[in-house]
Scaffold this motif. Structure first.
Motif, PDB file in Angstrom:
ATOM      1  N   ASN B  31      11.820   7.759 -20.468  1.00 56.52           N
ATOM      2  CA  ASN B  31      10.818   8.193 -21.691  1.00 56.52           C
ATOM      3  C   ASN B  31      10.150   7.255 -22.183  1.00 56.52           C
ATOM      4  OD1 ASN B  31      10.768   9.636 -19.725  1.00 56.52           O
ATOM      5  ND2 ASN B  31      11.312  11.736 -20.252  1.00 56.52           N
ATOM      6  N   GLN B  33       8.522   5.962 -24.732  1.00 60.84           N
ATOM      7  CA  GLN B  33       7.491   5.555 -25.957  1.00 60.84           C
ATOM      8  C   GLN B  33       6.794   4.597 -26.786  1.00 60.84           C
ATOM      9  OE1 GLN B  33       6.044   9.231 -24.255  1.00 60.84           O
ATOM     10  NE2 GLN B  33       4.006   8.816 -25.027  1.00 60.84           N
ATOM     11  N   PHE B  35       4.102   4.178 -29.698  1.00 66.15           N
ATOM     12  CA  PHE B  35       3.292   4.375 -30.597  1.00 66.15           C
ATOM     13  C   PHE B  35       2.436   4.550 -31.606  1.00 66.15           C
ATOM     14  CE2 PHE B  35       3.714   9.355 -28.477  1.00 66.15           C
ATOM     15  CZ  PHE B  35       4.950   9.474 -28.023  1.00 66.15           C
ATOM     16  N   GLN B  37       0.437   4.955 -35.416  1.00 67.51           N
ATOM     17  CA  GLN B  37       0.530   6.311 -36.514  1.00 67.51           C
ATOM     18  C   GLN B  37      -0.893   5.308 -37.283  1.00 67.51           C
ATOM     19  OE1 GLN B  37       3.080   8.324 -38.807  1.00 67.51           O
ATOM     20  NE2 GLN B  37       2.180  10.090 -38.562  1.00 67.51           N
ATOM     21  N   GLN B  42      -2.203   9.856 -37.706  1.00 66.51           N
ATOM     22  CA  GLN B  42      -2.705  10.935 -35.906  1.00 66.51           C
ATOM     23  C   GLN B  42      -1.389   9.499 -35.626  1.00 66.51           C
ATOM     24  OE1 GLN B  42      -6.917  10.099 -35.945  1.00 66.51           O
ATOM     25  NE2 GLN B  42      -6.799  11.936 -35.125  1.00 66.51           N
ATOM     26  N   LEU B  43      -1.223  10.114 -33.981  1.00 66.56           N
ATOM     27  CA  LEU B  43       0.114   9.834 -33.616  1.00 66.56           C
ATOM     28  C   LEU B  43      -0.727   9.040 -32.672  1.00 66.56           C
ATOM     29  CD1 LEU B  43       2.867   8.646 -34.723  1.00 66.56           C
ATOM     30  CD2 LEU B  43       3.582  10.833 -33.420  1.00 66.56           C
ATOM     31  N   TYR B  48       3.592   4.787 -21.915  1.00 70.19           N
ATOM     32  CA  TYR B  48       4.296   4.931 -21.448  1.00 70.19           C
ATOM     33  C   TYR B  48       5.525   3.860 -20.751  1.00 70.19           C
ATOM     34  CZ  TYR B  48       7.607   8.324 -18.220  1.00 70.19           C
ATOM     35  OH  TYR B  48       8.326   8.561 -17.651  1.00 70.19           O
ATOM     36  N   PHE B  86       5.810   3.081 -33.801  1.00 71.70           N
ATOM     37  CA  PHE B  86       7.279   4.116 -33.393  1.00 71.70           C
ATOM     38  C   PHE B  86       7.740   3.549 -32.096  1.00 71.70           C
ATOM     39  CE2 PHE B  86       8.405   6.362 -37.330  1.00 71.70           C
ATOM     40  CZ  PHE B  86       7.496   6.103 -37.836  1.00 71.70           C
ATOM     41  N   ALA B  90      13.674   9.684 -24.536  1.00 71.60           N
ATOM     42  CA  ALA B  90      14.852  11.365 -24.430  1.00 71.60           C
ATOM     43  C   ALA B  90      15.836  10.608 -24.446  1.00 71.60           C
ATOM     44  CB  ALA B  90      13.652  11.849 -23.420  1.00 71.60           C
ATOM     45  N   SER B  96      13.552  17.455 -22.674  1.00 71.64           N
ATOM     46  CA  SER B  96      12.843  16.616 -22.870  1.00 71.64           C
ATOM     47  C   SER B  96      12.378  16.559 -24.421  1.00 71.64           C
ATOM     48  CB  SER B  96      11.471  16.807 -21.935  1.00 71.64           C
ATOM     49  OG  SER B  96      11.890  17.332 -21.352  1.00 71.64           O
ATOM     50  N   LYS B  97      13.726  15.937 -25.252  1.00 75.38           N
ATOM     51  CA  LYS B  97      13.226  16.060 -26.628  1.00 75.38           C
ATOM     52  C   LYS B  97      13.297  14.289 -27.153  1.00 75.38           C
ATOM     53  CE  LYS B  97      17.507  18.115 -27.619  1.00 75.38           C
ATOM     54  NZ  LYS B  97      18.282  18.998 -28.267  1.00 75.38           N
ATOM     55  N   LEU B  98      12.384  13.925 -27.547  1.00 78.27           N
ATOM     56  CA  LEU B  98      12.345  13.059 -27.817  1.00 78.27           C
ATOM     57  C   LEU B  98      12.818  12.311 -29.499  1.00 78.27           C
ATOM     58  CD1 LEU B  98       8.415  11.670 -27.247  1.00 78.27           C
ATOM     59  CD2 LEU B  98      10.230  10.779 -26.754  1.00 78.27           C
ATOM     60  N   PHE B 100      12.699  10.010 -32.413  1.00 77.60           N
ATOM     61  CA  PHE B 100      12.061   8.703 -32.719  1.00 77.60           C
ATOM     62  C   PHE B 100      12.662   6.878 -33.572  1.00 77.60           C
ATOM     63  CE2 PHE B 100       7.202   8.975 -32.200  1.00 77.60           C
ATOM     64  CZ  PHE B 100       7.299  10.364 -31.640  1.00 77.60           C
ATOM     65  N   GLY B 101      12.493   6.349 -33.334  1.00 74.61           N
ATOM     66  CA  GLY B 101      13.091   5.072 -34.127  1.00 74.61           C
ATOM     67  C   GLY B 101      12.576   4.670 -35.924  1.00 74.61           C
ATOM     68  N   THR B 102      13.090   4.523 -36.642  1.00 72.94           N
ATOM     69  CA  THR B 102      13.152   4.224 -37.193  1.00 72.94           C
ATOM     70  C   THR B 102      11.118   3.291 -38.330  1.00 72.94           C
ATOM     71  OG1 THR B 102      13.935   2.204 -37.639  1.00 72.94           O
ATOM     72  CG2 THR B 102      14.872   4.448 -38.767  1.00 72.94           C
TER      73      THR B 102
END
Lengths: 112, 110
Positions: B31, B33, B35, B37, B42-43, B48, B86, B90, B96-98, B100-102
Motif C-alpha cells: 500500500n 502511497q 501524499f 500536505q 490538508q493531506l 497509490y 510524505f 503498510a 491496515s496501519k499506515l 509515514f516517512g519523515t
C-alpha cells in the motif's frame, strides 16, 4: 473514493479542557484510523477504531487521554482529554479503500 | 520495525524546475502511497503505487518494490506545489496501519 467530513477544522482550547473531533464518511467502512501530527513532524497513528468494539491504541497512546467512539460504520469521534500545550497538533482521521487511504481535512488544535 | 527514509529533507526550487523525491524502505511493504500536505495542513492523496509507474499531469511516481524504493517526480514546478511530501506504507502481513516517512519539505519560489 470516499469523502470524509471532519470537524472542527480548527480550535483554540484552554488547558485542562477537552476537545471532541468528529469524522463522517460518505460510505460504510470497517476501520477508521486516527492520526496525530505534532508541529513540524510526520504523522503518527493514535488508534484504529472498529465498529462495535473498543479501539486499538498504538504504543504511547491511552484510552483515558484519547477516548474514541465508533457508533456505526460511517462515523467516529476522537476526544483529546485534559488538554495541555503539548497536545497542540493536527489530528486527522482516515479510512482505507481498495486503492489506498483517504484522509479527512484535519483539525488544527491549539492549547493555550 | 521497518525503517523509512525520505530525501531530500528540504528542497527549494525556482518555478518551472523539475525535481525527484525519494523514499527508501528497509523491508517489503504494501500500500505505498505518496501524499502532499499543503500549507493549510490538508493531506492530499497523490498516488497509490505499490509497484510500477503512474502519471497524473505534471506528477509521476515509480515504485521498485524489489529494490525497496519509490520516487516522486515533479515537473515544471509551480508555487502551489509547495508543502510537505510524505510517502507512507503498510507493513506486509499486518493489519491496515499506515506508517509515514519523515517527509520532504518543498518550497517553490517565483
Amino acid at each position: 473514493s470516499a469523502v470524509i467530513s471532519q470537524k472542527p477544522s480548527r480550535d483554540i482550547c484552554q488547558r485542562g479542557t477537552s476537545l471532541t473531533i468528529q469524522c463522517q464518511v460518505d460510505s460504510q467502512v470497517t476501520m477508521m484510523f486516527w492520526y496525530r501530527q505534532q508541529p513540524g513532524q510526520s504523522l503518527t497513528l493514535i488508534a484504529t477504531a472498529n465498529q462495535g468494539s473498543e479501539a486499538t491504541y498504538e504504543s504511547g497512546f491511552v484510552i483515558d487521554k484519547f477516548p474514541i467512539s465508533r457508533p456505526n460504520l460511517t462515523f467516529s469521534t476522537l476526544t483529546v482529554s485534559n488538554l495541555s500545550p503539548e497536545d497542540s497538533s493536527i489530528y486527522l482521521c482516515s479510512v482505507e479503500e481498495g486503492n489506498g487511504y483517504t484522509f479527512g481535512s484535519g483539525t488544527r488544535l491549539t492549547v493555550v | 520495525g521497518i525503517q523509512v527514509e525520505q530525501s531530500p529533507p528540504d528542497l527549494i526550487l525556482q518555478e518551472g524546475a523539475n525535481s525527484t523525491l525519494r523514499c527508501n524502505f528497509s523491508d517489503s511493504v504494501n500500500n505505498l502511497q505518496w501524499f502532499h500536505q499543503n500549507p493549510w495542513g490538508q493531506l492530499i492523496n497523490l498516488f497509490y503505487i505499490p509497484s510500477g509507474t503512474k502519471q497524473n499531469g505534471r506528477l509521476s511516481a515509480t515504485t521498485v518494490a524489489t529494490e525497496r524504493y519509490s520516487l516522486l517526480y515533479i515537473s515544471s514546478s509551480q508555487t502551489t506545489d509547495s508543502g510537505v511530501y510524505f510517502c507512507a506504507f503498510a507493513y506486509t502481513g499486518t493489519a491496515s496501519k499506515l506508517t509515514f516517512g519523515t517527509g520532504t519539505r518543498l518550497q517553490v519560489t517565483l
